[in-house]
Scaffold this motif. Structure first.
Motif, short mmCIF file in Angstrom:
data_model
loop_
_atom_site.label_atom_id
_atom_site.label_comp_id
_atom_site.label_asym_id
_atom_site.label_seq_id
_atom_site.Cartn_x
_atom_site.Cartn_y
_atom_site.Cartn_z
N PRO A 1 0.66 -1.32 -0.41
CA PRO A 1 -0.28 -0.07 0.10
C PRO A 1 0.46 1.32 0.12
O PRO A 1 1.80 1.59 0.54
CB PRO A 1 -1.04 0.22 1.09
N ARG A 2 0.65 2.42 -0.92
CA ARG A 2 0.71 3.85 -0.37
C ARG A 2 -0.74 4.50 0.05
O ARG A 2 -1.54 3.91 -1.10
CB ARG A 2 2.39 4.19 -1.01
N HIS B 1 -4.33 15.01 0.63
CA HIS B 1 -3.65 16.79 -0.31
C HIS B 1 -5.37 17.35 0.17
O HIS B 1 -5.93 17.20 -0.70
CB HIS B 1 -3.61 16.60 -1.77
N LYS B 2 -4.71 18.23 0.88
CA LYS B 2 -5.91 18.87 0.83
C LYS B 2 -7.93 17.81 1.71
O LYS B 2 -7.14 17.09 2.63
CB LYS B 2 -6.92 20.70 0.30
N GLU B 3 -8.20 17.81 1.27
CA GLU B 3 -9.78 16.97 1.82
C GLU B 3 -9.54 15.89 0.70
O GLU B 3 -10.38 15.01 1.13
CB GLU B 3 -10.70 17.87 1.79
N LYS B 4 -8.42 15.59 0.13
CA LYS B 4 -8.53 14.43 -0.85
C LYS B 4 -7.72 13.08 -0.11
O LYS B 4 -6.55 13.89 -0.03
CB LYS B 4 -7.79 14.85 -2.51
N PHE B 5 -7.86 12.06 -0.36
CA PHE B 5 -6.84 11.37 0.01
C PHE B 5 -6.46 10.08 -1.29
O PHE B 5 -7.98 9.95 -1.84
CB PHE B 5 -7.41 10.20 1.30
N MET B 6 -6.38 9.30 -1.84
CA MET B 6 -5.70 8.42 -2.41
C MET B 6 -4.92 7.87 -2.36
O MET B 6 -3.50 7.09 -1.77
CB MET B 6 -5.16 8.69 -3.97
N LEU C 1 -8.69 10.34 11.29
CA LEU C 1 -8.61 10.46 9.85
C LEU C 1 -7.31 9.49 9.56
O LEU C 1 -7.32 8.75 8.85
CB LEU C 1 -7.71 11.46 9.19
N GLY C 2 -6.56 8.80 10.32
CA GLY C 2 -5.63 8.16 10.59
C GLY C 2 -6.34 6.78 10.70
O GLY C 2 -5.95 6.45 9.90
N ALA D 1 0.55 3.29 6.79
CA ALA D 1 0.52 4.44 8.16
C ALA D 1 2.38 5.24 8.01
O ALA D 1 2.30 6.08 8.15
CB ALA D 1 0.23 4.26 9.47
N ALA D 2 3.29 4.42 7.28
CA ALA D 2 4.40 4.87 7.02
C ALA D 2 4.78 4.78 6.21
O ALA D 2 5.63 5.19 5.53
CB ALA D 2 4.97 3.54 7.41
N LYS D 3 3.16 4.79 5.29
CA LYS D 3 3.87 5.13 3.83
C LYS D 3 2.89 6.09 3.56
O LYS D 3 3.07 6.28 2.02
CB LYS D 3 4.02 3.59 2.68
N ILE D 4 2.56 7.36 3.98
CA ILE D 4 1.31 8.18 3.14
C ILE D 4 2.44 9.18 3.05
O ILE D 4 3.11 9.75 4.34
CB ILE D 4 0.00 8.90 4.21
N ILE D 5 1.93 10.09 2.04
CA ILE D 5 3.08 11.01 1.21
C ILE D 5 1.57 13.20 1.93
O ILE D 5 0.88 12.35 1.97
CB ILE D 5 2.90 11.44 0.76
#
Length: 159
Positions: A57-58, A62-67, A102-103, A149-153
């Motif tokens: 996973p990664r 960005h702002k209110e978006k998550f990919m 959020l996490g 969790a360790a790979k979220i930019i």
């Protein structure tokens, strides 16, 4: 529309939910895309075929978006069968959402929301191949969430 069963079997009560109510949700799944997909079959797949599943996973916030991106690989031990795909899931969340909530949404809910689509895609792809259907089991994705969790930019911090 929301479907709720009430009372006896085969009785379904339908209640409508407005778009305004849907847009109020704290974390919303907006869709997914199978970005890449490949299948290799040298030998028919049957119930006795032992398969390994790898999920990498990664995520990007960005702002209110998550990919969320999940790289999924399903292979047999002999190398006669493999399915590889890259799936992206798109989510929207309330910008002022508590970071701990959020996490949880990112690392637990997001993978759990996307994985059924991946299972269905792999099942359909393999069943249409003529070499046998592969039905992945439902999985506990807690370890995937930990790795994620360790790979979220966070692009907001980079700006």
């Amino acid at each position: 529309m929301a479907y709720r069963t009430k009372g006896r079997r085969n009785k379904l009560r339908i209640s409508s939910i407005s778009m305004e109510e849907i847009n109020k949700s704290e974390f919303r799944f907006d869709g997914y895309l199978i970005r890449e997909s490949s299948i290799k079959i040298n030998k028919e797949v049957n119930d006795g075929t032992e398969l390994g599943i790898s999920i990498i996973p990664r995520g990007v916030k960005h702002k209110e978006k998550f990919m969320l991106t999940l790289e999924v690989s399903v292979k047999d031990k002999d190398g006669d069968f493999s399915v590889d795909l890259i799936t992206e899931g798109f989510f929207t969340f309330k910008e002022n959402l508590d970071i701990t909530k959020l996490g949880t949404f990112f690392t637990i809910n997001a993978p759990a929301l996307i994985f059924p689509y991946i299972r269905a895609y792999i099942c359909m792809l393999t069943s249409l191949s003529g070499a046998g259907s592969v039905v992945l089991p439902t999985l506990n994705l807690v370890d995937v969430g930990r790795e994620l969790a360790a790979k979220i930019i966070d692009k907001d911090k980079a700006e």
